[in-house]
Write a protein that holds these residues in place. Structure first.
Motif, short mmCIF file in Angstrom:
data_model
loop_
_atom_site.label_atom_id
_atom_site.label_comp_id
_atom_site.label_asym_id
_atom_site.label_seq_id
_atom_site.Cartn_x
_atom_site.Cartn_y
_atom_site.Cartn_z
N PHE A 1 -0.91 -5.93 -5.82
CA PHE A 1 -2.06 -6.05 -4.93
C PHE A 1 -1.90 -7.26 -4.01
O PHE A 1 -1.18 -8.21 -4.33
CB PHE A 1 -3.35 -6.21 -5.74
N TYR B 1 -10.95 -11.82 -0.66
CA TYR B 1 -10.37 -10.77 -1.49
C TYR B 1 -11.48 -9.91 -2.08
O TYR B 1 -12.52 -10.42 -2.48
CB TYR B 1 -9.53 -11.38 -2.62
N GLN C 1 -8.45 -3.87 -2.00
CA GLN C 1 -7.32 -3.46 -2.84
C GLN C 1 -7.24 -1.94 -2.92
O GLN C 1 -6.13 -1.37 -2.92
CB GLN C 1 -7.45 -4.06 -4.24
#
Length: 371
Positions: free
Chosen positions: A140, A154, A159
């Protein structure tokens, strides 16, 4: 000399008076004495000065401790050299793919956990290639050999989009995909499941989903102390990430392995090297916001798990302190009644694919061959 002239003598430096000590006997009793408020101000100024010094020293110490990352071991170097990269929104994403059984069209996608990488699957990689035509794993963004941008927000949603982009990059958008995930990867898999079941644009067509030891239920998830500190310390977190070293990391990760299934020292170093690659330790606080995202989006992700018609399975190491037994598995079986479950040996903990690769693979093979 008169009293008045003594009183106004410039050589009498009242600023040098010590609040907590008696005056020198040579000083006149008529010399000005510090008041209580002046003493308090002096003490506060002193404390503030030391506080400023301390705040300056902490980042300097952190920079000093930020030593170069360790060299890749031969095993890690081989894993990296056998992989490839593709670009997602300006970031290079590492992935590894092997072509296995000839004549089969089955595709398996592996999603790793926090804070490690696709290398988590190396112990069962060869076995998986003997069952599937294509076996694919990625790091990832922010993990392993992939880019680790900072500052960066993030998220699990990003992802999942990385995974969808990889599937498209490999020309598998119309192919039914089997997903095997662990830990952090479980939540990414649930977002992919939600998109698939709701026919979102660019979604993956999921053939089956197998989860393992992921904190998918906020109410039964107990993150490690360091994780809680890093995700909730605000502007101090970037300093703390620089203070984490191999000793702290290995001590923390050791606690989530069973006492009889501990990694070797070389395996600990490979995990740490993967984190330190591209300064990944400096983004751990940002990545850890996924714990808060799990709570915020619980209805979306747990809802996808409980409502899907996709074949589901859970492989569980029962000694897991992060998702403890029997609390976690009882809630899973209560909420996800269509899923089958494999509970491994009682000595297996949070990393079942590394602690009991044979048991893990056999449990997965039994599931995948059941439909």
């Amino acid at each position: 000399m008169s009293v008045n002239s003594t009183h106004f003598n410039p050589s009498a430096k009242t600023t040098d008076t010590h609040c907590d000590k008696p005056q020198e006997s040579r000083m006149s009793h008529d010399s000005p004495q510090p008041t209580g408020s002046e003493c308090g101000s002096t003490r506060r100024a002193s404390r503030e000065w030391w506080l400023h010094v301390g705040l300056l020293c902490i980042p300097l110490l952190a920079v000093y401790l930020h030593i170069p990352p360790p060299q890749l071991s031969p095993a890690l170097n081989t894993w990296r050299s056998s992989g490839h990269f593709f670009t997602f929104r300006g970031n290079n994403i590492f992935y590894k793919e092997s072509v296995g059984v000839v004549g089969s069209s089955d595709v398996l996608l592996l999603l790793h956990g926090f804070p490690t990488s696709s290398y988590d699957w190396y112990k069962i990689w060869d076995s998986l290639t003997q069952r599937f035509n294509r076996v694919i794993a990625l790091d990832f963004v922010g993990f392993g050999f992939s880019d680790k941008p900072r500052p960066h927000r993030y998220s699990i949603f990003e992802q999942a989009s990385v995974v969808e982009a990889l599937v498209a990059h490999l020309g598998l958008s119309e192919q039914r995909i089997n997903i095997l995930s662990h830990d952090y990867g479980d939540t990414v898999a649930l977002e992919l499941l939600y998109r698939s079941d709701h026919n979102r644009s660019g979604h993956i067509i999921i053939n089956s989903l197998c989860l393992s030891n992921g904190g998918i239920f906020p109410e039964t998830h107990y993150p490690r102390f360091v994780q809680k500190v890093l995700k909730d310390s605000g502007f101090i977190s970037p300093v703390l990430t620089r203070l984490i070293n191999y000793q702290l990391f290995s001590r923390g990760i050791r606690d989530v392995f069973g006492p009889y299934t501990q990694p070797t020292e070389a395996e600990f170093w490979d995990m740490w090297t993967g984190i330190r690659f591209n300064d990944g330790n400096l983004v751990m606080d940002s990545i850890l916001q996924y714990i808060n995202q799990r709570l915020k989006h619980r209805e979306r992700w747990v809802g996808a798990l409980t409502s899907t018609s996709t074949p589901l399975h859970m492989i569980y190491g029962p000694l897991d302190p992060v998702n403890p037994h029997p609390e976690f598995i009882q809630l899973y079986q209560k909420l996800v009644q269509r899923s089958t479950v494999s509970v491994l040996d009682e000595h297996v903990s949070h990393y079942p694919q590394l602690e009991d690769p044979t048991g893990f693979f056999n449990a997965y093979l039994s599931f995948i061959n059941s439909f």
